[in-house]
Write an enzyme that holds these catalytic residues in place. Sequence first.
Site, mmCIF file in Angstrom:
data_model
loop_
_atom_site.group_PDB
_atom_site.id
_atom_site.type_symbol
_atom_site.label_atom_id
_atom_site.label_comp_id
_atom_site.label_asym_id
_atom_site.label_seq_id
_atom_site.Cartn_x
_atom_site.Cartn_y
_atom_site.Cartn_z
ATOM 1 N N TRP A 147 12.102 -14.201 -11.455
ATOM 2 C CA TRP A 147 12.214 -12.921 -12.152
ATOM 3 C C TRP A 147 13.133 -12.026 -11.336
ATOM 4 C CZ3 TRP A 147 9.750 -10.997 -16.680
ATOM 5 C CH2 TRP A 147 10.079 -9.664 -16.978
ATOM 6 N N GLU A 220 13.978 -15.553 -4.798
ATOM 7 C CA GLU A 220 12.970 -14.747 -4.120
ATOM 8 C C GLU A 220 12.355 -15.567 -2.981
ATOM 9 O OE1 GLU A 220 10.343 -12.918 -7.484
ATOM 10 O OE2 GLU A 220 11.424 -14.658 -8.288
ATOM 11 N N ASP A 253 16.359 -11.933 -3.040
ATOM 12 C CA ASP A 253 15.772 -10.808 -3.756
ATOM 13 C C ASP A 253 14.407 -10.506 -3.140
ATOM 14 O OD1 ASP A 253 14.528 -9.082 -5.507
ATOM 15 O OD2 ASP A 253 14.856 -10.305 -7.304
ATOM 16 N N GLN A 256 9.786 -7.408 -3.905
ATOM 17 C CA GLN A 256 8.352 -7.283 -3.675
ATOM 18 C C GLN A 256 7.924 -7.702 -2.281
ATOM 19 O OE1 GLN A 256 5.802 -8.583 -6.899
ATOM 20 N NE2 GLN A 256 7.471 -8.404 -8.370
ATOM 21 N N LYS A 282 11.655 -1.960 -5.482
ATOM 22 C CA LYS A 282 10.244 -1.592 -5.504
ATOM 23 C C LYS A 282 9.712 -0.935 -4.230
ATOM 24 C CE LYS A 282 8.908 -5.106 -8.901
ATOM 25 N NZ LYS A 282 8.395 -4.239 -9.972
ATOM 26 N N ARG A 416 -1.939 -11.762 -9.089
ATOM 27 C CA ARG A 416 -1.046 -11.235 -8.055
ATOM 28 C C ARG A 416 -1.769 -10.061 -7.399
ATOM 29 N NH1 ARG A 416 4.778 -9.894 -10.252
ATOM 30 N NH2 ARG A 416 3.638 -8.822 -11.899
#
Length: 446
Positions: A147, A220, A253, A256, A282, A416
Amino acid sequence: MAVSNNFPPSAGHSPADFWADADAHLVRYGGGFTREVVDRAAGSFVFTEDGRRILDFTSGQMSAILGHSHPAIVATVQRQIATLDHLYSGMLSRPVVDLARRLAATLPAPLEKVLLLTTGAESNEAAIRMAKLVTGKHEIVSFARSWHGMTQAAASATYSAGRKGYGPAAPGNFAIPVPNAYRPDFTDADGALDWRRQLDFAFDLIDAQSTGSLAACLVEPILSSGGIIEPPPGYFAALRDKCRERGMLLILDEAQTGLCRTGTWYAFERDGIVPDILTLSKTLGAGLPLAAVVTSDEIEREAYDRGFLFFTTHVSDPLVAAVGNTVLDVLTEERLDERARSLGRFLRAGLTEIAGRHEVVGDIRGRGLLAGLELVEDRATKRSSDELGARVTRRCLELGLHMNIVQLPGMGGVFRIAPPLTATEDELALGLSILDGAIGDACAGR
């Protein structure tokens, strides 16, 4: 047609009126809305209009690493918005240059050039655009459960959801399998994930499909929407080598995982590598819209010489840059990387105890204060159940815990869990207790 100029305020309207207005006027953008009217938030909790206190185990949208309404963030916003909030995009302010310099100081060489933007999608869009321009190529490789955002290039590199019904993706996007140790596709003689063979196979397929224009690999360090999947040690070094062999840039990336969430300032530190381009979002704004692209002087210079263009309305905005500086202050002063490691061990121990009491817990994974708990119908077959995950999620909310569950076809429901780095052990214990009870309630009578 006559247009009414009567705009009555919503305050005082009943909850039924509120939801009637929401249903009548809001575009639904992904699943349904949580049927709670949230009035305010503070620390690790959100509070509803009807007086309910809900423990936030997702840090808002996985972003509010300092909790809600952190006093230092509140003070910065109040001060900065009264003096300098927004500028013409070609003008600079001290908060912007200070944040660029300070971000670079948290990173290993040669990452030293910073572009400040708003969202994760925007930062990935800029990184992809930069990689294509610098390499002169256009093909992008990403994980099959990735994502990276909802804008064109980012969405084209996103495979976990949202690909169907929107017409062609950007040309030259390829997916490689995720190294998921819990659900391995390539196995060794002992049945464990053989990630090296998987990676070799993946790039054999990439090479077969490529037109010879491989620009970058965007991944990620821990896949979040993909189900909190952490590739094994050694994987990213091998992936970097695959990129080097093909003249590709490696883009990580860390929307998070960056800024202490995993127990280190950046998740890639575990692997002893440095990406060519790093994207942050974020966590950098701790809940406010702030993102960054960080790269080397060499890549930035080449991009500039080739006419790199990413001139947006809110590039280098001073208000959110000031917030970013405050985030760095708090992370450093309160040693929140160490705190994430300590609280992460506490959280992991509690989840392990829950797994010992409930057979529906198939796997626990993650790092620091980014944890995943996967629910299954059967541990032996690892058969998934969307319905079970939905029941547990609903029951958690009824008991005062907000949880986020990833439900992708063929992989089951994965919670999560990403509480604020400022959470206390008592708050984590409360969340674990509610989750434990919710799983028990949801499984009663099965």
